[in-house]
Enzyme design. Structure first.
Site, mmCIF file in Angstrom:
data_model
loop_
_atom_site.group_PDB
_atom_site.id
_atom_site.type_symbol
_atom_site.label_atom_id
_atom_site.label_comp_id
_atom_site.label_asym_id
_atom_site.label_seq_id
_atom_site.Cartn_x
_atom_site.Cartn_y
_atom_site.Cartn_z
ATOM 1 C CG ASP A 79 -2.088 0.965 1.091
ATOM 2 O OD1 ASP A 79 -2.184 1.668 0.071
ATOM 3 O OD2 ASP A 79 -2.908 1.016 2.032
ATOM 4 N N GLY A 80 0.291 2.349 -0.379
ATOM 5 C CA GLY A 80 0.970 3.641 -0.357
ATOM 6 C C GLY A 80 0.788 4.333 0.980
ATOM 7 C CD GLU A 122 -5.710 2.643 2.453
ATOM 8 O OE1 GLU A 122 -5.641 2.906 1.254
ATOM 9 O OE2 GLU A 122 -5.467 3.475 3.340
ATOM 10 C CE LYS A 124 -2.416 3.057 4.189
ATOM 11 N NZ LYS A 124 -2.471 3.662 2.833
ATOM 12 N N GLY A 125 -4.923 7.548 4.311
ATOM 13 C CA GLY A 125 -6.334 7.916 4.253
ATOM 14 C C GLY A 125 -6.634 9.078 3.337
ATOM 15 N N GLY A 126 -5.600 9.553 2.619
ATOM 16 C CA GLY A 126 -5.831 10.614 1.643
ATOM 17 C C GLY A 126 -6.870 10.212 0.610
ATOM 18 N N GLY A 127 -6.956 8.917 0.365
ATOM 19 C CA GLY A 127 -7.949 8.392 -0.578
ATOM 20 C C GLY A 127 -9.191 7.870 0.112
HETATM 21 C C1 5RP Z 1 -5.607 5.930 0.499
HETATM 22 C C2 5RP Z 1 -4.224 6.031 0.988
HETATM 23 C C3 5RP Z 1 -3.134 6.135 -0.041
HETATM 24 O O1 5RP Z 1 -2.239 5.101 0.164
HETATM 25 C C4 5RP Z 1 -2.455 7.455 0.108
HETATM 26 O O2 5RP Z 1 -3.417 8.502 -0.002
HETATM 27 C C5 5RP Z 1 -1.372 7.663 -0.947
HETATM 28 O O3 5RP Z 1 -1.941 7.846 -2.200
HETATM 29 P P1 5RP Z 1 -1.077 8.068 -3.514
HETATM 30 O O4 5RP Z 1 -0.337 6.784 -3.771
HETATM 31 O O5 5RP Z 1 -2.112 8.361 -4.579
HETATM 32 O O6 5RP Z 1 -0.154 9.219 -3.288
HETATM 33 O O7 5RP Z 1 -3.935 6.004 2.153
HETATM 34 O O8 5RP Z 1 -6.522 5.961 1.550
#
Ligand code: 5RP
Length: 215
Positions: free
Chosen positions: A79-80, A101, A92-95
């Site tokens: 995961d990112g 997750e 985390k959690g920007g998405g």
């Molecule tokens: C989603 C996340 C993503 O891993 C995080 O936002 C990073 O996103 P990106 O790879 O688009 O920079 O936590 O909830």
């Protein structure tokens, strides 16, 4: 940054072993990992997905998506992150996929986090900390978070998580005790999950670049 994300996502393929069920996170960096996973899809049993977005991409590639309740513990989660500190603790959690997750991270033996260099920080908190909340508790949680941390909660209006909940983003934090803050915020009624991954951080961090760095 997309080149760095691609390099990180592709490097993570080295952690995939034959016959694995792979935990798959969410986001633009993970999208590169999913695309690379497609090339070896015949070598894996399938994937457990952390979001509808990743499920759709996995299925487009013909990768079977399995239910975590049926698979049991996983060997690998990729995961990112929005931020990563030197101790491999994350925001985390920007998405808005933080809850699923977190569940998959907890269920996995090895969590490989893939980031571009902009995600590396000394102290977590520059990126607003996401918290998933039950809708009726939005204001209550916001007041309590302000009182406990001094951070400014902002409702991410228009966003509903895959679980039907809302997201608050907490601004102006400098998180010197990530585990303590994660534990404290988890206790507030109405909080579903906190985007601090400190109690269970990453095991390996891959920072995309030429070549990628493995921490
Ligand atoms: C989603 C996340 C993503 O891993 C995080 O936002 C990073 O996103 P990106 O790879 O688009 O920079 O936590 O909830």
């Amino acid at each position: 940054m997309s080149e760095a994300k691609r390099l990180a996502g592709e490097k993570a393929i080295e952690y995939v072993e034959d016959g694995m069920i792979v935990g798959v996170g969410t986001g633009s960096t993970v999208a590169y990992f999913i695309d690379a996973l497609a090339a070896i899809k015949d070598r894996i049993k399938g994937a457990v997905s952390s979001s509808d977005q990743s499920t759709a991409r996995l299925k487009q590639h013909g990768i079977e998506v399995l239910d975590l309740n049926a698979t049991g513990p996983l060997s690998l989660y990729v995961d990112g992150a929005d931020e990563c500190d030197p101790h491999k603790r994350l925001i985390k959690g920007g998405g808005a996929a933080l809850t699923r997750e977190k569940i998959i991270a907890e269920a996995s033996r090895t969590f490989v986090c893939i980031v571009d260099p902009s995600k590396q920080v000394d102290v977590l908190g520059r990126f607003p900390l996401p918290i998933e909340v039950i809708p009726m508790a939005r204001s209550l949680v916001a007041r309590e978070v302000l009182a406990q941390t001094g951070g400014q909660p902002v409702w991410r209006e228009g966003v509903v998580t895959d679980n039907g909940n809302l997201v608050l983003d907490i601004h102006n934090l400098s998180i010197t005790d990530p585990k303590g803050m994660e534990t404290a915020l988890n206790q507030i009624p109405g909080v579903v999950s906190v985007g601090l991954f400190a109690r269970r951080g990453a095991d390996v961090v891959i920072v995309g670049g030429e070549p990628p760095r493995v921490l």
